[in-house]
Motif scaffolding. Structure first.
Motif, PDB file in Angstrom:
ATOM      1  N   GLN A 110      -1.404 -12.789   2.588  1.00  0.00           N
ATOM      2  CA  GLN A 110      -2.212 -11.571   2.648  1.00  0.00           C
ATOM      3  C   GLN A 110      -3.602 -11.792   2.066  1.00  0.00           C
ATOM      4  O   GLN A 110      -4.612 -11.403   2.671  1.00  0.00           O
ATOM      5  N   GLN A 171      -0.942  -6.105  -3.276  1.00  0.00           N
ATOM      6  CA  GLN A 171      -0.330  -4.921  -2.677  1.00  0.00           C
ATOM      7  C   GLN A 171      -1.366  -3.846  -2.370  1.00  0.00           C
ATOM      8  O   GLN A 171      -1.386  -3.259  -1.282  1.00  0.00           O
ATOM      9  N   THR A 172      -2.232  -3.571  -3.333  1.00  0.00           N
ATOM     10  CA  THR A 172      -3.246  -2.524  -3.159  1.00  0.00           C
ATOM     11  C   THR A 172      -4.222  -2.894  -2.055  1.00  0.00           C
ATOM     12  O   THR A 172      -4.549  -2.069  -1.187  1.00  0.00           O
ATOM     13  N   TRP A 174      -3.906  -5.065   0.440  1.00  0.00           N
ATOM     14  CA  TRP A 174      -3.286  -5.162   1.758  1.00  0.00           C
ATOM     15  C   TRP A 174      -2.997  -3.780   2.336  1.00  0.00           C
ATOM     16  O   TRP A 174      -3.240  -3.539   3.529  1.00  0.00           O
ATOM     17  N   SER A 175      -2.480  -2.886   1.524  1.00  0.00           N
ATOM     18  CA  SER A 175      -2.208  -1.527   1.988  1.00  0.00           C
ATOM     19  C   SER A 175      -3.491  -0.850   2.465  1.00  0.00           C
ATOM     20  O   SER A 175      -3.514  -0.184   3.511  1.00  0.00           O
ATOM     21  N   ARG A 176      -4.569  -1.034   1.723  1.00  0.00           N
ATOM     22  CA  ARG A 176      -5.855  -0.428   2.104  1.00  0.00           C
ATOM     23  C   ARG A 176      -6.356  -1.016   3.424  1.00  0.00           C
ATOM     24  O   ARG A 176      -6.895  -0.294   4.273  1.00  0.00           O
ATOM     25  N   ILE A 178      -4.537  -2.400   5.908  1.00  0.00           N
ATOM     26  CA  ILE A 178      -3.701  -1.953   7.031  1.00  0.00           C
ATOM     27  C   ILE A 178      -4.069  -0.523   7.437  1.00  0.00           C
ATOM     28  O   ILE A 178      -4.225  -0.211   8.625  1.00  0.00           O
ATOM     29  N   ARG A 179      -4.228   0.343   6.438  1.00  0.00           N
ATOM     30  CA  ARG A 179      -4.580   1.731   6.760  1.00  0.00           C
ATOM     31  C   ARG A 179      -5.981   1.825   7.351  1.00  0.00           C
ATOM     32  O   ARG A 179      -6.228   2.596   8.275  1.00  0.00           O
ATOM     33  N   ALA A 255      10.735  -0.391   4.851  1.00  0.00           N
ATOM     34  CA  ALA A 255       9.485   0.294   4.482  1.00  0.00           C
ATOM     35  C   ALA A 255       9.711   1.305   3.370  1.00  0.00           C
ATOM     36  O   ALA A 255       8.768   1.679   2.670  1.00  0.00           O
ATOM     37  N   ALA A 258       8.891   1.019  -1.021  1.00  0.00           N
ATOM     38  CA  ALA A 258       7.782   1.531  -1.834  1.00  0.00           C
ATOM     39  C   ALA A 258       8.140   2.839  -2.528  1.00  0.00           C
ATOM     40  O   ALA A 258       7.602   3.149  -3.592  1.00  0.00           O
ATOM     41  N   SER A 432       4.066   1.359   9.511  1.00  0.00           N
ATOM     42  CA  SER A 432       4.941   0.381   8.878  1.00  0.00           C
ATOM     43  C   SER A 432       5.349  -0.711   9.865  1.00  0.00           C
ATOM     44  O   SER A 432       5.400  -1.899   9.508  1.00  0.00           O
ATOM     45  N   ALA A 435       2.454  -3.114  10.309  1.00  0.00           N
ATOM     46  CA  ALA A 435       2.304  -3.989   9.141  1.00  0.00           C
ATOM     47  C   ALA A 435       3.335  -5.111   9.165  1.00  0.00           C
ATOM     48  O   ALA A 435       3.017  -6.264   8.840  1.00  0.00           O
TER      49      ALA A 435
END
Length: 451
Positions: A110, A171-172, A174-176, A178-179, A255, A258, A432, A435
């Motif tokens: 990532q 984590q932070t 990658w999540s940002r 993807i969104r 998913a 989290a 999800s 991702a």
């Protein structure tokens, strides 16, 4: 070069990891930590623990020319142990090591991808130190600890704060990403929402279950046999007190990890057949055995269960006089007169128990909620005919005479989901899925070597 799947354990690091994990402090300190006793000398909050004397650091894996050392792996294992609540044993050490290694490999992939995108698109994606520390502070606050106290607790477990920082940063960020990349492009059509509404309506008369899940992906962990063995170990640990939510966050490939494995309410027909068959036999508060499915293994915790919308549910209270089944007629008449006098004074459920307490020989209590069809025949007829707030005539049973008060009456089943709720659920499911596919492609195109 195609990736080699991370399924085995790095042999050179196994002894080191066994020593580190088996000497970890008992209990999920990072998830349920408490402040050190007053006057106790806390270890330096920023000091990363050194490897154990006599055991040298070596290479555990190489991901696209980036090294994961056995020290990195040992640190991540300690973090997984501390935050999962699962006690390390010789039997589950391979599972800890596997999860720690898979997590590190995924995060390296990532971060490599994020750095590539940043360079190509001249944009900032990776969370900075302030953002990461704010997340850590929030974790500490959940455990009633300040930032420095939380770091000290990690250090007491032999975990360097940089280990947690690295995990949260990946984590932070990658999540940002993807969104940001896919979230604005996703469109949930009205036809999708309508189809989901129709499925929910069709399932409304079926039983519904509020569940939490842990899913071990057989492809991710190295095969079905490994997944089943790992699931058995996790079930044993949860039966001994490991928190389900913490285990789900660390080990589940779903998913829902989290949110601690929380699936919410789900109807028959929405689960894999193997899972549905197991859940149908469970009681609320029960943990399932491992449930193998086509591509992995589920562990289910049944939090609650309710009937479909075709059932009627009542909330009941009673006042009763104990009488033997063959009691003489004069005793039955006296008890009947006593309950009729009480019934004349009672206005409903609100004062039934208080008024009954003043009458000698009468015992009152709350019977709770039940489906009418599950009640004893004598009570079922009264519950069907009475409205909420009404009290029955004396009812004779083999145990005595009873006044039955209906405190509430409703249709079973879940409340209908709104248009927006369905849209949000579908949006989350599709994001999800995107991702997961993205990570699958990164793994397939990467060079991953374990040693």
């Amino acid at each position: 070069m195609r990736a080699r799947k991370v399924t085995g354990l790095p042999a050179r690091g196994a002894v080191l990891l066994a020593a580190l994990a088996l000497t970890a402090a008992p209990g999920p300190a990072a998830a349920q930590a408490t402040a050190a006793p007053a006057g106790a000398e806390a270890p330096p909050a920023d000091a990363a623990p050194a490897p154990r004397p006599g055991l040298s650091e070596s290479v555990a894996a190489i991901v696209n020319d980036e090294i994961i050392s056995t020290y990195d792996l040992a640190q991540r294992m300690r973090l997984v142990i501390a935050t999962s609540g699962v006690q390390p044993t010789e039997q589950n050490l391979p599972q800890f090591q596997r999860e720690a290694l898979i997590g590190l490999v995924d995060e390296h992939l990532q971060m490599h991808e994020l750095r590539r995108v940043e360079k190509e698109q001249k944009m900032s994606l990776i969370a900075d130190d302030q953002e990461v520390d704010e997340e850590i502070a929030a974790m500490g606050k959940e455990n009633n600890l300040g930032f420095d106290q939380f770091k000290a607790q990690l250090a007491a477990q032999g975990i360097g704060i940089d280990t947690l920082r690295a995990q949260i940063r990946a984590q932070t960020s990658w999540s940002r990403w993807i969104r940001g990349r896919y979230g604005s492009r996703l469109r949930i059509g009205e036809d999708q929402i309508k189809a989901q509404l129709e499925r929910i309506s069709a399932a409304a008369s079926k039983p519904q279950y509020q569940i939490s899940e842990v899913f071990l992906d057989a492809n991710r962990v190295g095969g079905m046999e490994v997944a089943v063995n790992g699931a058995n170990q996790l079930v044993t640990q949860m039966q001994q007190g490991a928190p389900f939510q913490a285990v789900a966050r660390q080990f589940s490939a779903s998913a829902t990890a989290a949110s601690g494995g929380d699936v919410g309410w789900i109807s028959s027909g929405e689960m894999a057949p193997e899972v549905e068959a197991a859940v149908a036999e469970m009681r609320p508060g029960q943990l399932s055995k491992p449930i193998p499915v086509r591509d992995g293994v589920y562990i289910i915790y049944l939090r609650d269960k309710r009937s479909g919308s075709d059932a009627t549910v009542v909330n009941l209270k009673q006042a009763a006089v104990a009488l033997a089944e063959g009691a003489p007629a004069d005793q039955v008449e006296a008890a009947t007169a006593k309950l009729n006098a009480l019934r004349a004074q009672v206005t409903g459920c609100g004062d039934l128990e208080a008024k009954a307490a003043k009458v000698s020989g009468v015992v009152a209590g709350d019977l709770g909620e039940a489906e009418i069809k599950d009640l004893a025949p004598a009570f079922r007829e009264a519950a069907q005919s009475l409205q909420a707030g009404q009290v029955s005539q004396p009812i004779r049973t083999s145990a005595g005479l009873h006044l039955l008060a209906v405190c509430g009456k409703r249709s079973g089943g879940q409340e209908a989901m709104s248009h927006d709720q369905i849209e949000n659920r579908l949006y989350g499911q599709q994001l999800s899925m995107i991702a997961r596919r993205y990570m699958r492609d990164l793994r397939n195109s990467a060079t991953i070597e374990t040693r």
